[in-house]
Scaffold this active site. Sequence first.
Site, short mmCIF file in Angstrom:
data_model
loop_
_atom_site.label_atom_id
_atom_site.label_comp_id
_atom_site.label_asym_id
_atom_site.label_seq_id
_atom_site.Cartn_x
_atom_site.Cartn_y
_atom_site.Cartn_z
N GLY A 197 2.88 -1.16 4.23
CA GLY A 197 2.94 0.25 3.86
C GLY A 197 4.36 0.65 3.51
N GLY A 198 5.06 1.23 4.48
CA GLY A 198 6.39 1.80 4.26
C GLY A 198 7.36 0.88 3.52
N HIS A 207 -9.36 1.09 5.34
CA HIS A 207 -8.07 1.28 6.02
C HIS A 207 -8.29 2.26 7.18
CE1 HIS A 207 -3.95 2.47 6.82
NE2 HIS A 207 -3.57 1.39 6.17
N SER A 262 3.74 -2.31 10.30
CA SER A 262 5.19 -2.39 10.51
C SER A 262 5.79 -3.74 10.11
CB SER A 262 5.55 -2.05 11.96
OG SER A 262 5.19 -0.71 12.25
N GLU A 321 -6.67 4.67 8.12
CA GLU A 321 -6.45 6.08 7.75
C GLU A 321 -7.67 6.66 7.04
OE1 GLU A 321 -2.71 5.38 5.75
OE2 GLU A 321 -1.82 4.89 7.69
N GLU A 337 -5.07 -5.01 10.89
CA GLU A 337 -4.06 -3.96 11.04
C GLU A 337 -4.30 -3.20 12.34
OE1 GLU A 337 -2.22 -2.89 6.98
OE2 GLU A 337 -3.85 -1.51 7.42
N GLY A 371 2.98 2.06 10.77
CA GLY A 371 3.98 3.11 10.61
C GLY A 371 4.73 3.46 11.88
N ASN A 407 0.87 -1.18 0.00
CA ASN A 407 0.00 0.00 0.00
C ASN A 407 0.90 1.23 0.00
OD1 ASN A 407 -1.79 2.06 0.57
ND2 ASN A 407 -2.31 1.32 2.63
N TRP A 408 0.98 1.88 -1.14
CA TRP A 408 1.88 3.04 -1.24
C TRP A 408 1.30 4.29 -0.58
CZ3 TRP A 408 4.50 3.12 -6.80
CH2 TRP A 408 5.39 2.04 -6.88
N LYS A 409 0.03 4.25 -0.22
CA LYS A 409 -0.63 5.41 0.40
C LYS A 409 -0.42 6.65 -0.48
CE LYS A 409 -0.11 3.10 4.79
NZ LYS A 409 0.04 3.18 6.24
P1 PGA Z 1 3.15 0.13 7.56
O1 PGA Z 1 1.63 0.36 7.05
O2 PGA Z 1 3.64 -1.13 6.94
O3 PGA Z 1 3.90 1.35 7.06
O4 PGA Z 1 3.09 0.06 9.03
C1 PGA Z 1 0.76 -0.72 6.95
C2 PGA Z 1 -0.56 -0.26 6.38
O5 PGA Z 1 -1.05 0.79 6.75
O6 PGA Z 1 -1.14 -0.97 5.54
#
Ligand code: PGA
Length: 249
Positions: A230-231, A93, A209, A95, A163, A169, A9-11
């Site tokens: 994500g990251g 998600h 993470s 977010e 999640e 993150g 997920n590149w957000k």
């Molecule tokens: P992260 O994000 O790997 O940067 O913790 C995970 C996500 O939000 O899907």
Amino acid sequence: MRRKLAAGNWKMNGTSSALGELTSLANTYPAPSVEVLICPPATLLHRAAETVHSTHIEVGGQDCHANGSGAHTGDISAEMLVDAGATAVILGHSERREDHDEQNEDVRAKARAAMDAGLKAIICVGESLEQREAANTLDIIGGQMSGSIPELSTGENLIVAYEPIWAIGTGKVPTLDEIGEVHDFIRARLERRFGEGVGRSVRLLYGGSVKPGNAAEIFAVSNVDGALVGGASLKAQDFAGIIDALQNA
Ligand code: PGA
């Protein structure tokens, strides 16, 4: 057998130059034994689909609207994602739930639209730190599941991502026992609601993470069928470490 899935997920990250990461991934994994999905920002989706065209890497959206078309400025429909080359979409998600006040019923309507359009819906659930500390994790996850997962779900069109919000993150990860407890709970809930056949075929991802250094131990936990990353999905080299761990799991 559930096919393992490494989803990135590149957000809100990435402009044209980020497409090179996809080319590297496709070159590194001409025939991965697991499913590999990257969800770039909407502005890159079509070009990302072209970049991985005729490779085994799939691309997906990060959200969609519940309606097929209409006066919804700034929104994107599931059909538009399909048209751009997506095979999946991330929904609910934390977010989105937080930044856009998305409720379970919104996520459910979006998931219905996504499934109707032929997309795999990756529905995210997860507790806050306060909820975990108050020992409410399973209640929260159960409520999010019944509210967000639509009736027409199958092993093909539904993927559930656990999640924990406090792990996203932050570099913090639940213990393996905690991950296992939630994944076993999600599996049991799915089996109860959809029957054993469907319940057992839905893939469950852990997200929060996940890094090359901790992926292998997380993938060894029961009912973990892959990760939503994500990251560590932004750079092909990092994501490759996670794909490798999943291929060897
Ligand atoms: P992260 O994000 O790997 O940067 O913790 C995970 C996500 O939000 O899907």
